[in-house]
Design a protein around this motif. Sequence first.
Motif, short mmCIF file in Angstrom:
data_model
loop_
_atom_site.label_atom_id
_atom_site.label_comp_id
_atom_site.label_asym_id
_atom_site.label_seq_id
_atom_site.Cartn_x
_atom_site.Cartn_y
_atom_site.Cartn_z
N THR A 182 8.55 -7.19 19.93
CA THR A 182 8.15 -8.23 18.98
C THR A 182 7.72 -9.45 19.81
O THR A 182 7.91 -9.49 21.03
CB THR A 182 9.31 -8.63 18.08
N SER A 215 -1.19 -7.24 19.52
CA SER A 215 -0.13 -6.69 18.67
C SER A 215 -0.71 -6.06 17.40
O SER A 215 -1.80 -6.42 16.95
CB SER A 215 0.88 -7.77 18.30
N ARG A 216 0.06 -5.14 16.85
CA ARG A 216 -0.27 -4.52 15.57
C ARG A 216 1.00 -4.52 14.72
O ARG A 216 2.04 -4.04 15.15
CB ARG A 216 -0.77 -3.09 15.75
N ASN A 217 0.90 -5.11 13.53
CA ASN A 217 2.05 -5.20 12.62
C ASN A 217 3.25 -5.87 13.29
O ASN A 217 4.40 -5.46 13.12
CB ASN A 217 2.44 -3.81 12.13
#
Length: 251
Positions: free
Chosen positions: A195, A232-234
């Motif tokens: 994250t 980043s993705r999601n």
Amino acid sequence: MDNTKRFSGRAEDYTRARPSYSEDFITMLCDDLGFNQSSVVADIGSGTGKFSKQILEKGCTAFCVEPNDDMRRIAELELGSYKNFRSVNGNSSDTKLDDKSVDFITVAQAFHWFDADEFNQECKRILKTGGKVLLIWNTRDMTSEFNIKSYEIYKKYCPDFKGYHGGMRDDDKRITDFFNHKCRKVTFENPLSFTKEKFIARSLSASYSIKSDNSNYKNYIEELEKLFDKYSRNGVVIMKNNTVVYIGDVE
């Protein structure tokens, strides 16, 4: 700087964001090398116990040798519930362990800070006959654009940045010389998921990372956040990474 002090003040970020090592590697330790409930392992430069925890879970007795007070304190909090955990205030040249007392010596993410010659002599002293030494790293795959771009940010803002692992290269001469050119190398894919919070903490946990009192800190964090947002993705970025292990003896 004294290498034992490099991680002072970084232990919280280290334990929160540093990854564990490939589970396939841990399986190999048990199936191929014989790590088991009767094994005594000296994990040197054990830090907050990221690798130590994985072998403790397999039942090994682990002497976690760590010279940095902050890192050792976190390890004692994280691992204190394991009855086979032993915390040792020692270092790579003076582990405080008994002669011929351990079956294996492991070094995860730390060999590049050691005096290799002194460590070699200490290994010979504490290893049982036939014991093995394992030098272990989680290492970024530099074919990845995300890893290349993060490298550029660290190089731009962090004066102490000499490259990952203190500038240690793949098949570095320091490694091959340590084993007298008698070691085998094994690589395991170990992609890492972060994250944004963990990615920033992972960056701040590095020995080379600047701290909040540095005048460039705000710009440094902003560039890392922009990098994360781009790739980043999601809300998650996948960092291409391998667990790389060198296995040999020092007899």
